[in-house]
Design an enzyme around this catalytic site. Sequence first.
Site, PDB file in Angstrom:
ATOM      1  N   ASN A   7      55.357  25.612  46.147  1.00 36.39           N
ATOM      2  CA  ASN A   7      54.834  24.353  45.602  1.00 36.39           C
ATOM      3  C   ASN A   7      53.365  24.282  46.025  1.00 36.39           C
ATOM      4  O   ASN A   7      53.057  23.915  47.164  1.00 36.39           O
ATOM      5  CB  ASN A   7      55.649  23.185  46.180  1.00 36.39           C
ATOM      6  CG  ASN A   7      55.205  21.846  45.617  1.00 36.39           C
ATOM      7  OD1 ASN A   7      54.217  21.764  44.887  1.00 36.39           O
ATOM      8  ND2 ASN A   7      55.925  20.806  45.981  1.00 36.39           N
ATOM      9  N   HIS A 179      58.961  14.140  38.073  1.00 32.69           N
ATOM     10  CA  HIS A 179      60.064  14.194  39.048  1.00 32.69           C
ATOM     11  C   HIS A 179      61.364  14.713  38.419  1.00 32.69           C
ATOM     12  O   HIS A 179      62.453  14.412  38.911  1.00 32.69           O
ATOM     13  CB  HIS A 179      60.374  12.802  39.637  1.00 32.69           C
ATOM     14  CG  HIS A 179      59.253  12.185  40.402  1.00 32.69           C
ATOM     15  ND1 HIS A 179      58.959  10.844  40.319  1.00 32.69           N
ATOM     16  CD2 HIS A 179      58.374  12.700  41.272  1.00 32.69           C
ATOM     17  CE1 HIS A 179      57.935  10.560  41.101  1.00 32.69           C
ATOM     18  NE2 HIS A 179      57.551  11.675  41.689  1.00 32.69           N
ATOM     19  N   HIS A 207      63.993   7.571  41.655  1.00 29.72           N
ATOM     20  CA  HIS A 207      63.241   8.401  42.599  1.00 29.72           C
ATOM     21  C   HIS A 207      62.083   7.546  43.106  1.00 29.72           C
ATOM     22  O   HIS A 207      61.092   7.337  42.401  1.00 29.72           O
ATOM     23  CB  HIS A 207      62.727   9.669  41.898  1.00 29.72           C
ATOM     24  CG  HIS A 207      61.887  10.548  42.780  1.00 29.72           C
ATOM     25  ND1 HIS A 207      62.324  11.770  43.256  1.00 29.72           N
ATOM     26  CD2 HIS A 207      60.649  10.370  43.280  1.00 29.72           C
ATOM     27  CE1 HIS A 207      61.376  12.300  44.015  1.00 29.72           C
ATOM     28  NE2 HIS A 207      60.334  11.478  44.040  1.00 29.72           N
ATOM     29  N   ARG A 240      49.267   3.771  42.762  1.00 32.81           N
ATOM     30  CA  ARG A 240      49.112   3.698  41.299  1.00 32.81           C
ATOM     31  C   ARG A 240      49.595   2.354  40.760  1.00 32.81           C
ATOM     32  O   ARG A 240      50.594   1.818  41.239  1.00 32.81           O
ATOM     33  CB  ARG A 240      49.922   4.806  40.619  1.00 32.81           C
ATOM     34  CG  ARG A 240      49.425   6.178  40.938  1.00 32.81           C
ATOM     35  CD  ARG A 240      50.292   7.230  40.267  1.00 32.81           C
ATOM     36  NE  ARG A 240      50.314   8.423  41.094  1.00 32.81           N
ATOM     37  CZ  ARG A 240      51.370   9.217  41.247  1.00 32.81           C
ATOM     38  NH1 ARG A 240      52.493   8.970  40.599  1.00 32.81           N
ATOM     39  NH2 ARG A 240      51.294  10.267  42.030  1.00 32.81           N
ATOM     40  N   ASP A 282      51.786   2.872  52.199  1.00 33.86           N
ATOM     41  CA  ASP A 282      52.992   3.402  52.829  1.00 33.86           C
ATOM     42  C   ASP A 282      54.028   2.280  53.030  1.00 33.86           C
ATOM     43  O   ASP A 282      53.729   1.246  53.618  1.00 33.86           O
ATOM     44  CB  ASP A 282      52.617   4.026  54.183  1.00 33.86           C
ATOM     45  CG  ASP A 282      53.758   4.835  54.762  1.00 33.86           C
ATOM     46  OD1 ASP A 282      53.592   6.062  54.859  1.00 33.86           O
ATOM     47  OD2 ASP A 282      54.799   4.249  55.109  1.00 33.86           O
ATOM     48  N   GLU A 385      64.433  19.119  45.618  1.00 34.78           N
ATOM     49  CA  GLU A 385      63.766  19.722  44.466  1.00 34.78           C
ATOM     50  C   GLU A 385      63.651  21.240  44.612  1.00 34.78           C
ATOM     51  O   GLU A 385      63.761  21.974  43.634  1.00 34.78           O
ATOM     52  CB  GLU A 385      62.380  19.077  44.289  1.00 34.78           C
ATOM     53  CG  GLU A 385      62.507  17.625  43.848  1.00 34.78           C
ATOM     54  CD  GLU A 385      61.238  16.820  44.022  1.00 34.78           C
ATOM     55  OE1 GLU A 385      60.525  16.638  43.039  1.00 34.78           O
ATOM     56  OE2 GLU A 385      60.965  16.360  45.145  1.00 34.78           O
TER      57      GLU A 385
HETATM   58  P1  ADP Z   1      55.975  11.675  47.758  1.00 36.87           P
HETATM   59  O1  ADP Z   1      56.830  12.915  47.751  1.00 36.87           O
HETATM   60  O2  ADP Z   1      55.907  10.969  46.428  1.00 36.87           O
HETATM   61  O3  ADP Z   1      54.636  11.837  48.404  1.00 36.87           O
HETATM   62  P2  ADP Z   1      58.002  10.597  49.543  1.00 36.87           P
HETATM   63  O4  ADP Z   1      59.212  10.756  48.684  1.00 36.87           O
HETATM   64  O5  ADP Z   1      57.834  11.486  50.712  1.00 36.87           O
HETATM   65  O6  ADP Z   1      56.682  10.596  48.679  1.00 36.87           O
HETATM   66  O7  ADP Z   1      57.974   9.054  50.044  1.00 36.87           O
HETATM   67  C1  ADP Z   1      56.994   8.574  50.863  1.00 36.87           C
HETATM   68  C2  ADP Z   1      57.267   7.102  51.080  1.00 36.87           C
HETATM   69  O8  ADP Z   1      58.546   6.954  51.718  1.00 36.87           O
HETATM   70  C3  ADP Z   1      56.262   6.409  51.984  1.00 36.87           C
HETATM   71  O9  ADP Z   1      55.851   5.189  51.389  1.00 36.87           O
HETATM   72  C4  ADP Z   1      57.041   6.139  53.240  1.00 36.87           C
HETATM   73  O10 ADP Z   1      56.650   4.961  53.836  1.00 36.87           O
HETATM   74  C5  ADP Z   1      58.451   5.974  52.743  1.00 36.87           C
HETATM   75  N1  ADP Z   1      59.401   6.145  53.861  1.00 36.87           N
HETATM   76  C6  ADP Z   1      60.098   5.144  54.437  1.00 36.87           C
HETATM   77  N2  ADP Z   1      60.835   5.584  55.457  1.00 36.87           N
HETATM   78  C7  ADP Z   1      60.622   6.882  55.561  1.00 36.87           C
HETATM   79  C8  ADP Z   1      61.096   7.890  56.432  1.00 36.87           C
HETATM   80  N3  ADP Z   1      61.939   7.636  57.407  1.00 36.87           N
HETATM   81  N4  ADP Z   1      60.635   9.134  56.235  1.00 36.87           N
HETATM   82  C9  ADP Z   1      59.769   9.415  55.234  1.00 36.87           C
HETATM   83  N5  ADP Z   1      59.294   8.493  54.379  1.00 36.87           N
HETATM   84  C10 ADP Z   1      59.700   7.254  54.534  1.00 36.87           C
END
Ligand code: ADP
Length: 397
Positions: A7, A179, A207, A240, A282, A385
């Site tokens: 990736n 996704h 997702h 976004r 976040d 994935e």
């Molecule tokens: P992407 O792959 O789209 O970058 P993720 O699926 O990793 O994103 O999701 C990131 C989001 O998940 C963040 O907003 C983060 O705050 C939230 N999140 C909440 N709790 C957790 C956790 N325990 N571990 C990882 N991400 C978390």
Amino acid sequence: MKILVINAGSSSLKYQLIDMETERVVAKGTCERIGIPGGKLTHKAHGETYVIEQELPNHTEAIALVLKELVDEKAGVIKCMDEIDAVGHRVVASGEAFTKTTLVTDEVMETMEVIKELAPLHNPAAILGVNACRAVMPGKSMALVFDTTFHATMPEYAYLYAIDYEDYKQYKVRKYGAHGTSHKYVSGEAANYLGKKPEELKIITCHLGNGSSISAVKGGKCIDTSMGFTPLAGVPMGTRSGDIDYAAAEFLCRKKGMTMEEGLTYLNKKCGMLGVSGISSDFRDLCAAEEAGDPRAILALKMFGYSCKKYIGAYMAALGGLDCIVFTAGVGENTPTVRKDILSDLGAFGIVLDEKKNDFKNDGAIHEISAADSRVKILVIPTNEELVIARETAALL
Ligand code: ADP
């Protein structure tokens, strides 16, 4: 059979080596800061973490270092390159050029160059990743696995924008979604969990991560999804905006003196949860601020929950009923309060959350969080994935 999943981002590269007999990850890692000073490889194998700090001027050098690590006496997991049967590459956008997982050839890579502009932030990096692998592993079978493929089954009336049809034909401007590998994986896992065939089920997959998308899956096939021509559309996300009236965007551009391109960057990077809350993109930060009573964090999360709820309602109608809702990805798997918000007041539609079951800490397992009297099953399923990419690559061989 072992498949290497790649990736590639513009300055990073994640990899997993997966043993297809057991579907177990034998090694994985990340190269960071490719092309900028301070290159670093973090490699995980045998329950250990190995860190190598070394300049990584380009993706070819990064891949070369990964392969060196994979066969290394101490950190390695294979004896030689021949043990890697094929490489599966994650690609964000396929446009209409590819509707399924595709073997890499010179001709395919020429088409990839042509469709690069569909995902200018992501596809050029995937091309770099493929070219780097081809340079370091000449002759190795490689597959392109597209995030958009699962959405290729959407009917024309669902994927079209109501623009001049001739413009769609000429420029291929339409909804492609994103996704897809995640929606495919969790909808398949949901069917397995429920002991049903995918053909029998109507599922909504949520997702929810930094980027979020919601899909309607009927009989194992995607019939609609919330992201659009690009991942900017749908529910509001970390940074976004999600769906927005084009006239509002144009008005903002004029008022703030932004070019169209700057406006797009604004909508992609400065809006969503970050823009509304003024605190963070976040969800962990937002949930903490919500608990502390911050009104704009409360508002941002309310907007997120409300938007997801509306998509669920719309997709129930599009599916003509609903058997199951699945939550996945960073937020979907880890944030009970967000799930609770989305699912509140849906009892009239047969969707009832068991608040106790919902309040669990993610342990990587599937959790059923619907109440006993909920007609619709509600599941939390950790996404995978990379495994889908490896399976698709193996199947192509
Ligand atoms: P992407 O792959 O789209 O970058 P993720 O699926 O990793 O994103 O999701 C990131 C989001 O998940 C963040 O907003 C983060 O705050 C939230 N999140 C909440 N709790 C957790 C956790 N325990 N571990 C990882 N991400 C978390």
